[in-house]
Write a protein that holds these residues in place. Structure first.
Motif, PDB file in Angstrom:
ATOM      1  N   ALA A  16      36.909  -0.592  22.804  1.00  0.00           N
ATOM      2  CA  ALA A  16      37.325   0.210  21.649  1.00  0.00           C
ATOM      3  C   ALA A  16      37.465   1.656  22.097  1.00  0.00           C
ATOM      4  N   THR A  17      38.319   2.400  21.400  1.00  0.00           N
ATOM      5  CA  THR A  17      38.455   3.835  21.587  1.00  0.00           C
ATOM      6  C   THR A  17      38.421   4.476  20.209  1.00  0.00           C
ATOM      7  N   ILE A  18      37.531   5.450  20.020  1.00  0.00           N
ATOM      8  CA  ILE A  18      37.262   6.025  18.703  1.00  0.00           C
ATOM      9  C   ILE A  18      37.691   7.490  18.689  1.00  0.00           C
ATOM     10  N   PRO A  19      38.584   7.908  17.783  1.00  0.00           N
ATOM     11  CA  PRO A  19      38.926   9.335  17.671  1.00  0.00           C
ATOM     12  C   PRO A  19      37.715  10.135  17.194  1.00  0.00           C
ATOM     13  N   ILE A  20      37.439  11.266  17.881  1.00  0.00           N
ATOM     14  CA  ILE A  20      36.344  12.154  17.471  1.00  0.00           C
ATOM     15  C   ILE A  20      36.827  13.597  17.578  1.00  0.00           C
ATOM     16  N   GLY A  21      35.904  14.571  17.691  1.00  0.00           N
ATOM     17  CA  GLY A  21      36.271  15.983  17.722  1.00  0.00           C
ATOM     18  C   GLY A  21      36.827  16.435  19.052  1.00  0.00           C
ATOM     19  N   GLN A  22      37.030  17.749  19.174  1.00  0.00           N
ATOM     20  CA  GLN A  22      37.759  18.307  20.309  1.00  0.00           C
ATOM     21  C   GLN A  22      36.872  18.533  21.530  1.00  0.00           C
ATOM     22  N   ALA A  23      37.303  17.983  22.656  1.00  0.00           N
ATOM     23  CA  ALA A  23      36.667  18.187  23.965  1.00  0.00           C
ATOM     24  C   ALA A  23      35.204  17.764  23.960  1.00  0.00           C
ATOM     25  N   PRO A  24      34.918  16.475  23.696  1.00  0.00           N
ATOM     26  CA  PRO A  24      33.521  16.021  23.715  1.00  0.00           C
ATOM     27  C   PRO A  24      32.880  16.242  25.080  1.00  0.00           C
ATOM     28  N   GLN A  25      31.639  16.712  25.051  1.00  0.00           N
ATOM     29  CA  GLN A  25      30.878  16.993  26.264  1.00  0.00           C
ATOM     30  C   GLN A  25      29.744  15.968  26.378  1.00  0.00           C
ATOM     31  N   ALA A  26      28.538  16.355  26.003  1.00  0.00           N
ATOM     32  CA  ALA A  26      27.417  15.415  26.052  1.00  0.00           C
ATOM     33  C   ALA A  26      27.553  14.359  24.950  1.00  0.00           C
ATOM     34  N   VAL A  27      27.055  13.154  25.260  1.00  0.00           N
ATOM     35  CA  VAL A  27      27.017  12.040  24.310  1.00  0.00           C
ATOM     36  C   VAL A  27      25.604  11.459  24.338  1.00  0.00           C
ATOM     37  N   VAL A  28      25.047  11.148  23.159  1.00  0.00           N
ATOM     38  CA  VAL A  28      23.774  10.423  23.099  1.00  0.00           C
ATOM     39  C   VAL A  28      23.872   9.319  22.049  1.00  0.00           C
ATOM     40  N   TYR A  29      23.123   8.252  22.302  1.00  0.00           N
ATOM     41  CA  TYR A  29      23.035   7.126  21.366  1.00  0.00           C
ATOM     42  C   TYR A  29      21.599   7.110  20.841  1.00  0.00           C
TER      43      TYR A  29
END
Length: 485
Positions: free
Chosen positions: A335-348
């Motif tokens: 899957a590919t999910i649209p999010i905000g501009q220029a995502p940097q760090a990601v946490v779950y």
């Protein structure tokens, strides 16, 4: 009956042993329980150009909305009295109730309630903090103050800075051993990673980095290894998480090696590494260091984090304003999910929202949903199979932030990103930004202006094309990359 009970006990023990062997995801210990994906979990991404934190439901792979922490450009060109800018780093508390968000441009860490998406507090720090994470006991938040030479240690209960811990200048990121004994801190300006005793905040070990630019670090859930990335030379190094903290392995990964994280699933334990220059994620076994997969994910992958059960990895795509979802058993994007501009760090964060729908205080993407993507290609064959240079124009209203993920150039060389009146770059060039490539021949280049209106102008006489040219003493020299569309 005794035989039956004994057999059941042995079976239960076997089952528990099996579960334990596949349990525990970062930043927890391998002995901890896996947590199946559910609608109570949340994926967060820090978005540097929209100054938002996106909030996604992993059970549906749907963006629920964004937490707005600041305004888009060019608000930062005047005094910034309110809001945050360059939203970047993320961490979360061991009880999964608090999200810590680092904003580089406003020198801050913002504490957000995961259940309601409400800001609880903002603490201001030294110059250009980068990443933050809680100690496993939840009592402290350590923030790497990258523009200084210390870690800001924040009291998790009061949100106040309790001390500044001296480390090599330019600390990039810190992470902790699962047992909470050690903190591992790599540097972005000095070729040295240090190990700190959490109990007394003293440096107890030092590891030599092959280059001075480490942005990201991860500790394995079994407490045996620490992996860190070297973005400027495209490598990853692995060292023993226990004294004397010896280097175990150095791996050539590829251009713009960004983030690394560790995943444990039914197939074993693996390191997932984002390669921004190749638009892919590479996967390595942690026991043999064998590369087992190369996964195309999208433009300029940056941060990544596994689900609570290790069956998925979520990857922020910095130049695509999206998040890729990887099935870790098949090692493919599902899957590919649209999010905000220029995502940097990601946490779950598992069980971030124990009750309710968790959509309070969220806003729609708005302008952050608008972006233009372009490509530049070289006048000669790309080196080492590198992807073309990707350019994204992030909509800020009348202006756009341009970010180019440059690859395929000569290492440690001066270049100019410019506008040309012709597609082939012949004639006079108008410079936008000068830059120098890293030892891998790559660079991240930024500019600001009404660039979309120029490069997509319907009037042929007014239209301009993006090019990259060699830097010369009297202005741009030979053109080496040109715009393809």
């Amino acid at each position: 009956m005794k035989h039956i009970l004994l057999s059941l006990g042995l079976l239960a023990g076997t089952m528990l042993g099996s579960v334990a062997s596949f349990a525990g995801q970062v930043p927890g210990a391998a002995s901890g329980p896996d947590i199946a994906i559910s609608g109570k979990d949340r994926i967060y991404a820090g978005e540097q150009f929209s100054n938002t934190v996106s909030v996604t439901d992993p059970s549906t792979n749907k963006l629920l909305g964004v937490i707005k922490l600041g305004d888009p450009q060019p608000s930062s060109l005047s005094p910034l009295y309110k809001g945050q800018i360059l939203v970047h780093g993320l961490g979360f508390s061991p009880d999964h109730k608090t999200l810590a968000v680092v904003s580089i441009g406003s020198n801050s860490v913002t504490f957000i309630d995961t259940a309601t998406n409400a800001v609880k507090h903002t603490t201001y720090l030294g110059r250009s903090p980068h990443e933050a994470f809680y100690t496993p006991d939840g009592k402290e938040l350590w923030v790497t103050v990258r523009g200084e030479d210390y870690i800001s240690v924040i009291d998790a209960a009061t949100f106040g800075e309790k001390l500044q811990m001296k480390v090599p200048g330019g600390p990039g990121m810190q992470i902790f051993s699962p047992d909470g004994k050690y903190g591992y801190i790599c540097s972005s300006f000095n070729p040295e990673t240090v190990v700190v005793s959490v109990a007394d905040h003293k440096i107890v070990g030092s590891i030599k980095q092959e280059s001075p630019f480490c942005p990201n670090i991860a500790a394995s859930p079994d407490g045996k290894q620490v992996w860190f990335t070297l973005k400027d030379i495209g490598k990853v190094q692995v060292f023993d998480a226990r004294p004397p903290f010896n280097i175990i392995k150095t791996i050539d990964t590829g251009p713009i090696t960004n983030h690394v994280n560790i995943v444990h699933n039914a197939n074993g334990t693996f390191a997932y590494i984002t390669l921004g220059g190749n638009n892919e994620v590479k996967v390595y076994r942690t026991d043999t260091f064998e590369q087992v997969a190369t996964i195309p994910v999208g433009k300029l992958p940056h941060g990544l984090w596994p689900s609570g059960d290790g069956t998925r990895v979520y990857v922020g795509l910095e130049n695509a304003d999206a998040m890729a979802v990887i099935d870790t058993l098949a090692n493919k994007v599902v899957a590919t999910i649209p999010i905000g501009q220029a995502p940097q760090a990601v946490v779950y964060v598992p069980n971030a929202v124990p009750e309710g729908d968790g959509t309070q205080n969220l806003q729609p993407l708005g302008l952050a949903a608008n972006a233009v993507n372009l490509q530049l290609v070289g006048n000669k064959k790309e080196k080492d199979g590198n992807a073309p240079t990707n350019v994204t124009l992030f909509d800020q209203g009348l202006l756009q932030v341009l970010q180019a993920s440059v690859t395929g150039l000569d290492p440690k060389t001066e270049y100019v990103l410019a506008l040309s009146a012709t597609p082939d770059g012949k004639g006079e060039l108008q410079p936008l930004s000068s830059f120098k490539t890293n030892p891998g021949g790559s660079a991240i280049v930024n500019a600001l202006g009404p660039i979309r209106q120029i490069v997509q102008n319907a009037e042929k006489s007014q239209r301009r094309y993006l090019v990259i040219a060699a830097a010369g003493e009297e202005g741009p020299g030979d053109v080496v990359q040109t715009q393809t569309k």
